[in-house]
Design an enzyme around this catalytic site. Structure first.
Site, PDB file in Angstrom:
ATOM      1  N   TYR B 171       0.794  -1.224   0.000  1.00  0.00           N
ATOM      2  CA  TYR B 171       0.000   0.000   0.000  1.00  0.00           C
ATOM      3  C   TYR B 171       0.831   1.281   0.000  1.00  0.00           C
ATOM      4  O   TYR B 171       0.305   2.360  -0.226  1.00  0.00           O
ATOM      5  CB  TYR B 171      -0.978   0.026   1.184  1.00  0.00           C
ATOM      6  CG  TYR B 171      -2.330  -0.489   0.787  1.00  0.00           C
ATOM      7  CD1 TYR B 171      -3.091   0.196  -0.166  1.00  0.00           C
ATOM      8  CD2 TYR B 171      -2.860  -1.637   1.341  1.00  0.00           C
ATOM      9  CE1 TYR B 171      -4.332  -0.260  -0.542  1.00  0.00           C
ATOM     10  CE2 TYR B 171      -4.100  -2.108   0.965  1.00  0.00           C
ATOM     11  CZ  TYR B 171      -4.837  -1.414   0.026  1.00  0.00           C
ATOM     12  OH  TYR B 171      -6.072  -1.852  -0.358  1.00  0.00           O
ATOM     13  N   GLU B 257      -2.116 -30.489  15.428  1.00  0.00           N
ATOM     14  CA  GLU B 257      -2.667 -29.929  14.198  1.00  0.00           C
ATOM     15  C   GLU B 257      -3.819 -28.987  14.504  1.00  0.00           C
ATOM     16  O   GLU B 257      -3.921 -27.924  13.911  1.00  0.00           O
ATOM     17  CB  GLU B 257      -3.139 -31.046  13.255  1.00  0.00           C
ATOM     18  CG  GLU B 257      -3.819 -30.528  11.988  1.00  0.00           C
ATOM     19  CD  GLU B 257      -4.270 -31.638  11.049  1.00  0.00           C
ATOM     20  OE1 GLU B 257      -3.862 -32.795  11.249  1.00  0.00           O
ATOM     21  OE2 GLU B 257      -5.043 -31.348  10.118  1.00  0.00           O
ATOM     22  N   ASP B 309      -4.267 -35.350  12.325  1.00  0.00           N
ATOM     23  CA  ASP B 309      -5.300 -36.257  11.832  1.00  0.00           C
ATOM     24  C   ASP B 309      -4.659 -37.396  11.051  1.00  0.00           C
ATOM     25  O   ASP B 309      -3.608 -37.220  10.430  1.00  0.00           O
ATOM     26  CB  ASP B 309      -6.255 -35.510  10.886  1.00  0.00           C
ATOM     27  CG  ASP B 309      -7.199 -34.597  11.638  1.00  0.00           C
ATOM     28  OD1 ASP B 309      -7.292 -34.717  12.882  1.00  0.00           O
ATOM     29  OD2 ASP B 309      -7.852 -33.760  10.985  1.00  0.00           O
TER      30      ASP B 309
END
Lengths: 428, 428
Positions: B171, B257, B309
């Site tokens: 920006y 996780e 997982d």
């Protein structure tokens, strides 16, 4: 250190290349800044007014209003009382079965036809319609079974005094629940049925928000001093019922939409210059951050000023904090913080601060539609200033992010924009 | 309190409905648990071994290897040294211009043809190919200008000793950069060119991770005791260079996780029973969490055990922590933590712990393909145990989340699964 850094920023040479790309408007605004002591004095007045008005006028609750149709809201309740309610529900079912009438749950309807916007409270509540969920009916036997199972699981969680997520709950009986939307929906039913919040059921959402600044509180018995949380800040705990003893010498709460702005404020220790509590949910507000904001606002009685992007999405985020989301309307009194002031970045700021054209973004047709839809919302219509700003946004078809202010220098936000906003009491 | 809660969990009546839905395997495993003192003794041995091995054998670096093609890596450097490098680059350009040769930047190539996996280091590095970026050429004048501008902006940031985001950087000169991908890409170029990390340039990513447990560190001068961070934990700061003086009496780092598992561990104060540091990036690891993990691992010399997982995505997350992502390969030595142990949930755990059928999910064709692709990856092939587990996953076409363990009771994870894993040293 923060003091030193700031002074350097105000008067020292600017190494951000501003010299070679002068922004006269930015310099002009910087010169309008009064000494901090003056700004602080006016902030103190605002804060005192906010505290006296909230202690003088008792917060309006649903029961204070004479509503034609009876309405329903849930409230935070302690373990013992929720436990008792579940035991009572089980006892009722047993008695009903023993008297050969089978059993059935009375579930409040959460459909939109049963929702009502209450202007005095500035939030959505549920009307009193309920539907019966008998076990001895083919169409409701599954839902009645799931309801009984969720009641028993929640009972177990509360007795152990632990907290679990919706996902945990689902996994305890995948065979029965089949998919998580079913256990989630029944959990909301149970919450309405028992008249307590989901937090009271000890089922929590994951955390996303962070807080930093002039706040001390206890998280599960640990004393947290948010002025000593470095730049990273303190993660807002998912279990609001383990949060206690909030204390603060802040003059206001600064609610920030985005992470990057939060980081700038934290690194510059903005709260040391203007005593405040800085909080963000990093985008779309999660339940934990909404509960935390509500808690701060109601216990510390501080005004809340919001710093969001100048686009319809920024305002939508404000609306979630203020009025809640429709599918949790039964819990709106615990989740919503009415009376948030829109500090910036507002559509009118773009011209006032002469944000360069190339830092403004054109609104898409979808953005414009979202803006027009917002103009129809009650929470916008109530506030004339907001209507004007939104009309400007839709007319100019321009939006801008908070970071657009970086075009005047990386610390323009903390050194000029926000102090000037404070000085001019420029919020709506 | 945690002690009391745990005992109750182990021997007291189980109100989670386990009686009515007996899970004999879960009870059997619970009975296999030895006293904590025994488990702790063996953990202490592991921890001591990890510390002596890391202090005895100096960590291998790129310069220790006799590589046929010279390779390039970046490193963390202090403000003064980065500042000097930028000044030198500017001086070189000025001298070149004054001697009428115009100016040009030498930019290391970051394309995949210039990347190399180094098995000894277990990470990807860049070969030494560079390309010239002259100002006096139509095809590179824009990029050369952007490079000069980014150098000057970074210089300003470092001189002020503040930190900014990539978005802030963009920006400051939207007109020149046009879109953020352009300034981002040049920022990576500048990082390679100066041979320093992006953190050394003071350009930081937003934070996402949280940490709790047996760790004390300083965040921008504030002392943070992570055993006193309640359930919410401490947000990992975006600016790793403001993190200092890590201290810990932990025996291992538990890398988690997901948020929900983190919450369970934090609420049960698992780190009080087994001294550890618990950290999560809430899904896909962000740069700040990766830097923080690396920092903890190398300074505290603790083994890292991962709880993810049981699906290809869980392993991919591990790979990002261990080997880095391809587009930041030039910075892999600072971002990666090799030698993470796969604790669970592993495909073989599903049968070992008799996770109920309905809590396992069928893998989609895409999942299976992702699993097969992983089998071709170097970081998997190096570890025979991992190959076997992955083959099991692909063969059975079953996956499961960490939360699937909730089917044995909400606290099964902290009360049985993890302690048993510790006791049996069950990691690969």
């Amino acid at each position: 250190m923060s003091e030193k850094k700031r002074r350097q920023g105000e008067t020292g040479p600017s190494p951000t290349g501003k010299k070679s790309r002068p922004s006269s408007r930015a310099e002009e605004l910087r010169k309008q800044l009064k000494p901090d002591a003056d700004i602080l004095a006016s902030l103190r007045k605002m804060c005192a007014a906010s505290q006296s008005s909230s202690s003088a006028s008792k917060t309006l609750t649903l029961s204070d209003l004479n509503l034609s149709s009876a309405c329903r809201e849930v409230s935070d309740r302690d373990n013992a009382s929720v436990q008792l309610s579940i035991e009572r529900a089980a006892l009722d079912a047993a008695l009903s079965i023993l008297s050969s009438r089978g059993f059935s749950f009375d579930i409040p309807s959460r459909s939109s036809s049963n929702q009502l916007y209450v202007p005095e409270l500035d939030r959505i509540v549920l009307r009193n319609k309920t539907s019966s969920r008998p076990f001895a009916s083919l169409s409701t036997v599954r839902k009645a079974t799931i309801t009984a199972r969720v009641l028993s699981l929640v009972y177990a969680v509360i007795r152990r005094n632990i907290h679990v997520t919706k996902r945990d709950l689902f996994y305890t009986d995948v065979k029965l629940f089949q998919d998580q939307t079913q256990s989630d929906a029944v959990l909301d039913d149970v919450s309405c049925m028992l008249g307590c919040t989901r937090s009271s059921l000890h089922v929590v959402a994951s955390e996303k928000g962070v807080v930093v600044g002039r706040l001390v509180f206890y998280d599960d018995g640990d004393r947290i001093d948010c002025t000593k949380m470095g730049i990273g800040g303190k993660a807002i705990p998912p279990n609001i019922d383990r949060v206690s003893d909030l204390e603060s010498d802040a003059l206001f709460i600064l609610l920030v939409e985005k992470d990057a702005a939060f980081m700038r404020l934290a690194e510059d220790r903005f709260y040391n210059r203007f005593p405040c509590i800085i909080v963000t949910a990093k985008g779309q507000p999660d339940v934990a951050t909404r509960l935390f904001l509500k808690r701060m606002k109601s216990e510390l009685k501080l005004p809340v000023l919001a710093l969001v992007d100048s686009d319809p999405y920024g305002l939508k985020i404000l609306s979630v904090y203020m009025c809640g989301s429709k599918n949790m309307s039964y819990d709106s009194s615990n989740l919503t913080t009415p009376d948030i002031k829109w500090l910036g970045v507002r559509p009118s700021d773009l011209d006032k601060y002469q944000v360069p054209e190339q830092c403004r973004l054109p609104m898409t047709d979808q953005d414009v539609k979202a803006g027009k839809d917002l103009l129809e919302e009650d929470f916008v219509k109530r506030n004339e200033g907001w209507v004007k700003e939104l009309e400007t946004m839709v007319r100019t078809r321009q939006k801008a992010e908070i970071q657009a202010l970086s075009s005047f220098g990386f610390q323009y936000l903390t050194e000029v924009y926000l102090p000037l906003k404070m000085q001019q009491k420029d919020w709506l």
